[in-house]
Design an enzyme around this catalytic site. Structure first.
Site, PDB file in Angstrom:
ATOM      1  N   CYS A   2       0.379  -1.269  -0.054  1.00  0.00           N
ATOM      2  CA  CYS A   2       0.044  -0.089   0.231  1.00  0.00           C
ATOM      3  C   CYS A   2       0.735   1.262  -0.120  1.00  0.00           C
ATOM      4  O   CYS A   2       2.079   1.524   0.220  1.00  0.00           O
ATOM      5  CB  CYS A   2      -0.623   0.118   1.090  1.00  0.00           C
ATOM      6  SG  CYS A   2      -1.624  -1.395   1.571  1.00  0.00           S
ATOM      7  N   ARG A   3       0.148   2.416  -0.049  1.00  0.00           N
ATOM      8  CA  ARG A   3       0.787   3.845  -0.262  1.00  0.00           C
ATOM      9  C   ARG A   3      -0.346   4.276   0.533  1.00  0.00           C
ATOM     10  O   ARG A   3      -1.457   4.290   0.915  1.00  0.00           O
ATOM     11  CB  ARG A   3       1.110   4.518  -1.426  1.00  0.00           C
ATOM     12  CG  ARG A   3       2.296   3.301  -2.861  1.00  0.00           C
ATOM     13  CD  ARG A   3       3.279   3.713  -2.330  1.00  0.00           C
ATOM     14  NE  ARG A   3       4.383   2.979  -0.875  1.00  0.00           N
ATOM     15  CZ  ARG A   3       5.325   2.902  -0.276  1.00  0.00           C
ATOM     16  NH1 ARG A   3       6.146   3.928  -1.003  1.00  0.00           N
ATOM     17  NH2 ARG A   3       5.637   1.537   0.498  1.00  0.00           N
TER      18      ARG A   3
END
Length: 248
Positions: A2-3
């Protein structure tokens, strides 16, 4: 995996930090530059933001990739906010799919996201989950490691912990059960708290404060947060200290 990104400052359209920069969060959903685990973040996304005069955030989440969502593009263009938290998701093996598992999670005036994973999920973390009352486990928004971590953070906040303390204590406890990656991000509309534990985290000041998994441009003002650190940001500035520090 994820970011994620949080912003605090003067009013702006979310797209100014999420879509317009050359290596924006939208760009990171399909071509991240600093991501150590996984290659794309197409398993959902979410945006939470605060309207003027309202401390309870609005939230927009979807199960698909952010680049394919036309409604997000319009929303990010026309909304104005002084604080936001957004994330694009690369799902951990064994975690539930769908919109409910996409960050940000919320309760009242706070927004929460995790960038990372609990390897060995879920079997390895049964004892960690057992530290919560059964009713809270049954009320988890999704069957995912992020939802469990959010419940653990919430329990500490309800017990009176400050946001940074709640994140740091949760990270220290979860890390006992395996080689977890625990970059947590919490925003209440007036402050940001974040941890760097096993993955990248950066911050930049002016205009406003941005805390992000990775820089969205090549501005030299980005500062990398050391691993195993707690970051606290308010309009007055940013402080960073080791999670093992007695004040963390």
């Amino acid at each position: 995996m994820c970011r994620h990104l949080a912003y605090l400052g003067g009013p702006l359209a979310p797209g100014a930090v999420l879509a317009e920069p050359p290596f924006s969060l939208v760009h990171q959903s399909w071509a991240p530059r600093r991501q150590r685990y996984g290659t794309v973040n197409a398993d959902g996304f979410g945006l939470g933001w605060y309207a003027e005069g309202d401390d309870r955030p609005a939230r927009y989440r979807r199960a698909g990739p952010i680049w394919a969502d036309e409604a997000f593009a319009d929303l990010a263009r026309v909304v104005r906010t002084r604080a936001l938290l957004a994330a694009v998701r690369s799902a951990t093996a064994g975690c539930a799919p769908g919109e409910a598992a996409a960050a940000p999670f919320t309760d009242g005036h706070r927004l929460f996201s995790q960038n990372g994973a609990l390897p060995g999920w879920p079997e390895q973390y049964g004892p960690l989950a057992a530290t919560l009352p059964a009713a809270e486990l049954m009320a988890l928004e999704a069957r995912s490691d992020s939802a469990l971590l959010w419940a653990l953070v919430q329990a500490r906040l309800r017990a009176g912990a400050e946001p940074g303390e709640a994140l740091a204590d949760t990270v220290r406890e979860a890390a006992k059960y395996g080689a977890a990656r625990l970059n947590l991000l919490l925003c209440d509309g007036a402050s940001i708290a974040a941890t760097a534990w096993g993955d990248t985290l950066f911050h930049r000041a002016g205009p406003g404060t941005v805390v992000a998994s990775e820089p969205y441009d090549d501005d030299p003002g980005w500062i990398e947060v050391p691993d195993r650190s707690l970051l606290l940001a308010t309009p007055a500035g940013v402080t960073v200290r080791p999670i093992d520090h007695p004040d963390a």
